[in-house]
Design an enzyme around this catalytic site. Structure first.
Site, PDB file in Angstrom:
ATOM      1  N   GLY A   1      -1.394   7.882   0.332  1.00 39.45           N
ATOM      2  CA  GLY A   1      -1.756   8.043   1.736  1.00 39.45           C
ATOM      3  C   GLY A   1      -0.627   7.764   2.717  1.00 39.45           C
ATOM      4  O   GLY A   1       0.525   8.186   2.521  1.00 39.45           O
ATOM      5  N   ILE A   2      -0.950   7.031   3.766  1.00 43.57           N
ATOM      6  CA  ILE A   2      -0.001   6.753   4.849  1.00 43.57           C
ATOM      7  C   ILE A   2       1.189   5.953   4.317  1.00 43.57           C
ATOM      8  O   ILE A   2       2.341   6.228   4.659  1.00 43.57           O
ATOM      9  CB  ILE A   2      -0.725   6.007   5.993  1.00 43.57           C
ATOM     10  CG1 ILE A   2      -1.774   6.923   6.642  1.00 43.57           C
ATOM     11  CG2 ILE A   2       0.279   5.490   7.028  1.00 43.57           C
ATOM     12  CD1 ILE A   2      -2.728   6.208   7.594  1.00 43.57           C
TER      13      ILE A   2
ATOM     14  N   TYR B   1     -14.901  -3.072   8.878  1.00 49.34           N
ATOM     15  CA  TYR B   1     -13.607  -2.371   8.966  1.00 49.34           C
ATOM     16  C   TYR B   1     -13.041  -2.447  10.393  1.00 49.34           C
ATOM     17  O   TYR B   1     -11.900  -2.882  10.594  1.00 49.34           O
ATOM     18  CB  TYR B   1     -13.790  -0.904   8.557  1.00 49.34           C
ATOM     19  CG  TYR B   1     -12.496  -0.121   8.598  1.00 49.34           C
ATOM     20  CD1 TYR B   1     -11.586  -0.181   7.541  1.00 49.34           C
ATOM     21  CD2 TYR B   1     -12.159   0.671   9.695  1.00 49.34           C
ATOM     22  CE1 TYR B   1     -10.388   0.527   7.584  1.00 49.34           C
ATOM     23  CE2 TYR B   1     -10.962   1.373   9.742  1.00 49.34           C
ATOM     24  CZ  TYR B   1     -10.086   1.301   8.678  1.00 49.34           C
ATOM     25  OH  TYR B   1      -8.887   1.994   8.718  1.00 49.34           O
TER      26      TYR B   1
ATOM     27  N   GLY C   1       0.810  -1.224   0.000  1.00 45.84           N
ATOM     28  CA  GLY C   1       0.000   0.000   0.000  1.00 45.84           C
ATOM     29  C   GLY C   1       0.837   1.264   0.000  1.00 45.84           C
ATOM     30  O   GLY C   1       0.451   2.262   0.622  1.00 45.84           O
TER      31      GLY C   1
ATOM     32  N   SER D   1      -6.132   0.721  13.722  1.00 45.77           N
ATOM     33  CA  SER D   1      -6.975   1.927  13.655  1.00 45.77           C
ATOM     34  C   SER D   1      -7.546   2.140  15.049  1.00 45.77           C
ATOM     35  O   SER D   1      -7.759   1.164  15.785  1.00 45.77           O
ATOM     36  CB  SER D   1      -8.125   1.683  12.671  1.00 45.77           C
ATOM     37  OG  SER D   1      -9.172   2.605  12.877  1.00 45.77           O
TER      38      SER D   1
ATOM     39  N   ALA E   1       1.497   3.243  -2.544  1.00 48.99           N
ATOM     40  CA  ALA E   1       1.247   4.185  -3.646  1.00 48.99           C
ATOM     41  C   ALA E   1       0.659   5.501  -3.160  1.00 48.99           C
ATOM     42  O   ALA E   1       0.960   6.558  -3.718  1.00 48.99           O
ATOM     43  CB  ALA E   1       0.320   3.534  -4.682  1.00 48.99           C
TER      44      ALA E   1
HETATM   45  N1  LIG Z   1      -6.960   7.325   6.622  1.00 45.57           N
HETATM   46  C1  LIG Z   1      -7.385   7.029   7.816  1.00 45.57           C
HETATM   47  O1  LIG Z   1      -8.164   7.805   8.418  1.00 45.57           O
HETATM   48  C2  LIG Z   1      -6.948   5.768   8.484  1.00 45.57           C
HETATM   49  C3  LIG Z   1      -7.228   5.604   9.847  1.00 45.57           C
HETATM   50  C4  LIG Z   1      -6.835   4.447  10.491  1.00 45.57           C
HETATM   51  C5  LIG Z   1      -6.164   3.454   9.789  1.00 45.57           C
HETATM   52  N2  LIG Z   1      -5.910   3.627   8.452  1.00 45.57           N
HETATM   53  C6  LIG Z   1      -5.213   2.542   7.755  1.00 45.57           C
HETATM   54  O2  LIG Z   1      -4.053   3.024   7.131  1.00 45.57           O
HETATM   55  C7  LIG Z   1      -3.735   2.182   6.022  1.00 45.57           C
HETATM   56  C8  LIG Z   1      -3.447   3.051   4.813  1.00 45.57           C
HETATM   57  O3  LIG Z   1      -4.637   3.699   4.445  1.00 45.57           O
HETATM   58  P1  LIG Z   1      -4.682   5.164   3.804  1.00 45.57           P
HETATM   59  O4  LIG Z   1      -5.624   5.951   4.613  1.00 45.57           O
HETATM   60  O5  LIG Z   1      -3.328   5.659   3.567  1.00 45.57           O
HETATM   61  O6  LIG Z   1      -5.463   4.818   2.444  1.00 45.57           O
HETATM   62  P2  LIG Z   1      -5.076   4.938   0.919  1.00 45.57           P
HETATM   63  O7  LIG Z   1      -6.311   4.576   0.177  1.00 45.57           O
HETATM   64  O8  LIG Z   1      -4.429   6.246   0.617  1.00 45.57           O
HETATM   65  O9  LIG Z   1      -3.955   3.819   0.738  1.00 45.57           O
HETATM   66  C9  LIG Z   1      -4.253   2.458   0.711  1.00 45.57           C
HETATM   67  C10 LIG Z   1      -3.282   1.779  -0.251  1.00 45.57           C
HETATM   68  O10 LIG Z   1      -3.602   0.379  -0.267  1.00 45.57           O
HETATM   69  C11 LIG Z   1      -3.612  -0.045  -1.623  1.00 45.57           C
HETATM   70  N3  LIG Z   1      -4.524  -1.173  -1.794  1.00 45.57           N
HETATM   71  C12 LIG Z   1      -5.864  -1.180  -1.589  1.00 45.57           C
HETATM   72  N4  LIG Z   1      -6.373  -2.380  -1.951  1.00 45.57           N
HETATM   73  C13 LIG Z   1      -5.341  -3.136  -2.376  1.00 45.57           C
HETATM   74  C14 LIG Z   1      -5.240  -4.449  -2.908  1.00 45.57           C
HETATM   75  N5  LIG Z   1      -6.330  -5.226  -3.079  1.00 45.57           N
HETATM   76  N6  LIG Z   1      -4.024  -4.906  -3.254  1.00 45.57           N
HETATM   77  C15 LIG Z   1      -2.921  -4.111  -3.130  1.00 45.57           C
HETATM   78  N7  LIG Z   1      -2.958  -2.856  -2.634  1.00 45.57           N
HETATM   79  C16 LIG Z   1      -4.159  -2.365  -2.289  1.00 45.57           C
HETATM   80  C17 LIG Z   1      -4.101   1.177  -2.418  1.00 45.57           C
HETATM   81  O11 LIG Z   1      -3.792   1.078  -3.800  1.00 45.57           O
HETATM   82  C18 LIG Z   1      -3.384   2.312  -1.687  1.00 45.57           C
HETATM   83  O12 LIG Z   1      -2.093   2.544  -2.208  1.00 45.57           O
HETATM   84  C19 LIG Z   1      -4.916   1.236   5.845  1.00 45.57           C
HETATM   85  O13 LIG Z   1      -4.595  -0.036   6.406  1.00 45.57           O
HETATM   86  C20 LIG Z   1      -6.017   1.907   6.637  1.00 45.57           C
HETATM   87  O14 LIG Z   1      -6.971   0.989   7.110  1.00 45.57           O
HETATM   88  C21 LIG Z   1      -6.274   4.759   7.786  1.00 45.57           C
END
Ligand SMILES: NC(=O)c1ccc[n+]([C@@H]2O[C@H](COP(=O)([O-])OP(=O)(O)OC[C@H]3O[C@@H](n4cnc5c(N)ncnc54)[C@H](O)[C@@H]3O)[C@@H](O)[C@H]2O)c1
Length: 253
Positions: free
Chosen positions: A12-13, A149, A8, A113, A10
């Protein structure tokens, strides 16, 4: 410098973690759907195996760290995709690269989370922890996005706590961050969702520190937990949520 693998990466986090590790001079192997060193759909067992094989090919001398960050939010349909990516892919790939982590006494930081603490240890969580993917997916499809989730993150946190001592005996530290609401494509999709958007907005407005978080604020803590500065930290789940969990559950820690 070290060798790290990240799912993941690409957006966000994950993208923020990748940037910080690369700026520190480390090699980072990125697994993602379309943009990455290894392109794989982690919702499918074949994609998880492609990721495991690809990481072995690119990090034959071992891993200093692994971050299973790929995840899907509660607005995604079908809900079973959340179950597959957030729990089963994170666990399968961690286990699949364990040998590489042992070789370098590496470290894993999972991305939980603060919502993990908002649900109980129910039948869904048990199905995940019992590795019953088909039944867990059927059950999640009959529930709602928040339950799927938060339950996936609850189970991931339990998996980490159950396995951290065994990994630690082999010199591998398993820890997690539990972010609150962070400004990423995932949370923006939830904010745009007809059913969940208003609840998410109200949640964001109630962060005690006064704002939703940035991906870099999670990456800062993840990089610390991966580093030698956290060398006695194992089995910890650290809330990085602007004080939200403390506000909601003051007497539980
Ligand atoms: N954003 C928030 O508020 C938040 C809060 C708590 C936890 N999180 C967790 O942080 C992590 C990152 O999330 P984010 O917010 O940066 O989201 P995001 O959507 O920006 O990033 C998620 C990444 O996962 C990849 N991904 C999704 N499905 C996939 C698959 N089937 N195969 C391969 N890659 C896949 C996407 O392409 C993307 O690059 C996640 O595990 C999310 O649950 C996010």
């Amino acid at each position: 410098m070290g060798t790290y693998a990240l799912t993941g990466g690409a957006t966000g986090i994950g993208a923020a973690i990748k940037t910080q590790l690369r700026e520190a001079g480390h090699q980072v192997i990125v697994v993602d759907l379309a943009e990455g060193d290894i392109c794989a759909d982690l919702s499918e067992p074949s994609g998880r195996q492609k990721a495991i094989d690809g990481i072995h090919a690119l990090a034959a001398n071992g891993l200093d760290g692994f971050i299973p960050c790929a995840g899907l939010g509660p607005s995604v349909r079908p809900f079973s995709l959340i179950t597959k990516v957030n729990y089963f892919a994170a666990v399968a790939i961690t286990e699949g690269v364990r040998d590489l982590l042992v070789r370098r006494k590496g470290s894993v930081v999972m991305i939980s989370s603060n919502s993990a603490a908002m649900v109980g240890h129910d039948e869904y969580v048990d199905l995940l922890l019992d590795d019953r993917e088909t039944e867990a997916c059927e059950l999640s499809d009959s529930k709602d996005g928040h339950t799927a989730y938060a339950g996936s993150k609850h189970a991931l946190s339990c998996w980490l706590r159950r396995n951290a001592p065994d990994y630690a005996r082999q010199g591998v530290r398993l820890n997690a961050v539990a972010p609150g609401i962070i400004d990423t494509p995932l949370s923006n999709k939830v904010l745009a969702d007809k059913e969940l958007g208003q609840v998410m907005k109200d949640f964001g407005d109630s962060v005690p520190l006064g704002a939703i978080g940035k991906p870099e604020q999670i990456a800062d803590v993840v990089c610390f937990m991966l580093s030698g500065k956290a060398s006695f930290m194992a089995g910890s789940i650290v809330f990085v949520d602007g004080g939200h969990d403390a506000m909601l559950r003051p007497d539980q820690f």
